[in-house]
Design an enzyme around this catalytic site. Structure first.
Site, PDB file in Angstrom:
ATOM      1  N   LYS A   1      32.882  61.142  24.039  1.00 57.20           N
ATOM      2  CA  LYS A   1      34.287  61.205  24.446  1.00 57.20           C
ATOM      3  C   LYS A   1      35.197  61.375  23.225  1.00 57.20           C
ATOM      4  O   LYS A   1      36.050  62.254  23.192  1.00 57.20           O
ATOM      5  CB  LYS A   1      34.682  59.922  25.215  1.00 57.20           C
ATOM      6  CG  LYS A   1      33.833  59.675  26.462  1.00 57.20           C
ATOM      7  CD  LYS A   1      34.281  58.440  27.229  1.00 57.20           C
ATOM      8  CE  LYS A   1      34.097  57.126  26.489  1.00 57.20           C
ATOM      9  NZ  LYS A   1      32.705  56.768  26.185  1.00 57.20           N
TER      10      LYS A   1
ATOM     11  N   ARG B   1      38.394  52.256  33.001  1.00 57.11           N
ATOM     12  CA  ARG B   1      37.000  51.849  32.889  1.00 57.11           C
ATOM     13  C   ARG B   1      36.589  50.955  34.043  1.00 57.11           C
ATOM     14  O   ARG B   1      35.425  50.550  34.109  1.00 57.11           O
ATOM     15  CB  ARG B   1      36.891  51.036  31.617  1.00 57.11           C
ATOM     16  CG  ARG B   1      35.810  51.475  30.688  1.00 57.11           C
ATOM     17  CD  ARG B   1      35.932  50.535  29.505  1.00 57.11           C
ATOM     18  NE  ARG B   1      34.868  50.667  28.587  1.00 57.11           N
ATOM     19  CZ  ARG B   1      34.881  51.460  27.538  1.00 57.11           C
ATOM     20  NH1 ARG B   1      35.891  52.258  27.303  1.00 57.11           N
ATOM     21  NH2 ARG B   1      33.859  51.456  26.728  1.00 57.11           N
TER      22      ARG B   1
ATOM     23  N   ARG C   1      25.889  56.845  14.219  1.00 56.51           N
ATOM     24  CA  ARG C   1      27.334  57.109  14.228  1.00 56.51           C
ATOM     25  C   ARG C   1      28.000  56.509  12.992  1.00 56.51           C
ATOM     26  O   ARG C   1      27.722  55.403  12.573  1.00 56.51           O
ATOM     27  CB  ARG C   1      27.975  56.522  15.482  1.00 56.51           C
ATOM     28  CG  ARG C   1      29.496  56.570  15.387  1.00 56.51           C
ATOM     29  CD  ARG C   1      30.180  56.462  16.711  1.00 56.51           C
ATOM     30  NE  ARG C   1      29.886  55.239  17.430  1.00 56.51           N
ATOM     31  CZ  ARG C   1      30.301  55.002  18.674  1.00 56.51           C
ATOM     32  NH1 ARG C   1      30.988  55.934  19.319  1.00 56.51           N
ATOM     33  NH2 ARG C   1      30.002  53.878  19.271  1.00 56.51           N
TER      34      ARG C   1
ATOM     35  N   ARG D   1      30.337  50.968  13.276  1.00 53.75           N
ATOM     36  CA  ARG D   1      31.014  50.034  14.174  1.00 53.75           C
ATOM     37  C   ARG D   1      30.170  48.791  14.411  1.00 53.75           C
ATOM     38  O   ARG D   1      28.954  48.873  14.539  1.00 53.75           O
ATOM     39  CB  ARG D   1      31.302  50.724  15.517  1.00 53.75           C
ATOM     40  CG  ARG D   1      32.675  51.357  15.545  1.00 53.75           C
ATOM     41  CD  ARG D   1      32.910  52.239  16.732  1.00 53.75           C
ATOM     42  NE  ARG D   1      32.634  51.636  18.026  1.00 53.75           N
ATOM     43  CZ  ARG D   1      32.902  52.243  19.183  1.00 53.75           C
ATOM     44  NH1 ARG D   1      33.440  53.460  19.185  1.00 53.75           N
ATOM     45  NH2 ARG D   1      32.620  51.668  20.318  1.00 53.75           N
TER      46      ARG D   1
ATOM     47  N   ARG E   1      26.332  47.379  26.515  1.00 51.53           N
ATOM     48  CA  ARG E   1      27.463  48.251  26.871  1.00 51.53           C
ATOM     49  C   ARG E   1      27.055  49.280  27.928  1.00 51.53           C
ATOM     50  O   ARG E   1      27.829  49.607  28.821  1.00 51.53           O
ATOM     51  CB  ARG E   1      28.001  48.944  25.618  1.00 51.53           C
ATOM     52  CG  ARG E   1      28.762  47.972  24.706  1.00 51.53           C
ATOM     53  CD  ARG E   1      28.936  48.499  23.306  1.00 51.53           C
ATOM     54  NE  ARG E   1      29.654  49.755  23.274  1.00 51.53           N
ATOM     55  CZ  ARG E   1      29.590  50.621  22.270  1.00 51.53           C
ATOM     56  NH1 ARG E   1      28.837  50.346  21.211  1.00 51.53           N
ATOM     57  NH2 ARG E   1      30.270  51.738  22.311  1.00 51.53           N
TER      58      ARG E   1
END
Ligand code: AP5
Ligand code: ZN
Length: 207
Positions: free
Chosen positions: A13, A88, A123, A156, A167
């Site tokens: 996203k 969400r 990431r 992160r 998650r």
């Protein structure tokens, strides 16, 4: 142009938002980025949110809805907006409907769970801008540095494998229902209904 990017954690996203916001000259409203900024600033909201985010849970609907409504009052939203990671939950989606926040397109980025873990572990993020890289799939020009500013990239806190799994479970449990929610609205023929598009998120970033 008013858009929602819907998809699992790590679906891409934020990565696609970068292109879309440039193309349409609209602000990216990422509730995740807003919460991370609050964590970094050490505000009461940030301190509260950090616990929830590190555990892979969702921050309460009231807080999130308040944040987004405030953000939408800013002048740069006059031309449209791009929601990334919001709504969400059904209450978040309902709150936007009730407030008359218009949506032209809902874009669902579809990536199987198996691909997500590898994406998250590689990431790297430029925190001030939210620009996102991957050590293998989308590497920065200089390892560990942001392409635009040359500043440090970070990992992160919630990208640990265990937290990513949590998650993903929360996504399937509380967010995936929005696929149905927006699909039904899109085919309802009601005035103001958005168009819905499902996009395979497994190809190269540019595609
Ligand atoms: P948030 O920041 O929204 O995280 P998320 O939804 O879990 O999504 P991510 O940011 O992890 O993934 P992404 O889809 O943006 O993928 P990206 O482009 O980075 O939320 C974080 C937390 O905040 C939540 O857990 C929750 O606690 C809280 N929160 C936020 N919003 C909330 C809300 N509305 N309500 C309640 N709580 C909320 O890509 C991932 C990686 O893959 C990158 O390394 C990228 O380079 C790579 N990649 C991207 N595309 C490709 C591709 N096509 N091929 C290969 N690699 C790719
Ligand atoms: Zn993101």
């Amino acid at each position: 142009m008013r858009l929602i990017l819907l998809g699992a954690p790590g679906a891409g996203k934020g990565t696609q938002a970068n292109f879309i916001k440039e193309k349409y000259n609209i602000p990216q409203i990422s509730t995740g980025d807003m919460l991370r900024a609050a964590v970094k600033a050490g505000t009461p909201l940030g301190l509260e949110a950090k616990k929830v985010m590190d555990a892979g849970g969702l921050v309460s609907d009231d807080i999130i809805i308040g944040l987004v409504k405030d953000r939408l009052k800013q002048a740069d939203c006059a031309n449209g907006y791009l929601f990334d990671g919001f709504p969400r939950t059904i209450p978040q989606a309902d709150a936007m409907k009730e407030a008359g926040v218009g949506i032209d397109y809902v874009l669902e980025i579809d990536v199987p769970d198996e691909a997500i873990i590898e994406r998250m572990s590689g990431r790297r993020v430029h925190q001030p801008s939210g620009r996102t890289y991957h050590v293998k799939f989308n590497p920065p020009k200089v390892a560990g540095k942001d392409d635009m500013t040359g500043e440090e990239l970070i990992q992160r806190d919630d990208d640990k494998e265990e937290t990513v799994k949590k998650r993903l479970a929360v996504y399937h449990d509380q967010t995936e229902v929005l696929v149905d929610y927006y699909n039904k609205w899109a085919v309802s023929g009601q005035p103001g209904a958005p168009k819905y598009r499902k996009i395979a998120g497994v190809g190269p970033v540019d595609t």
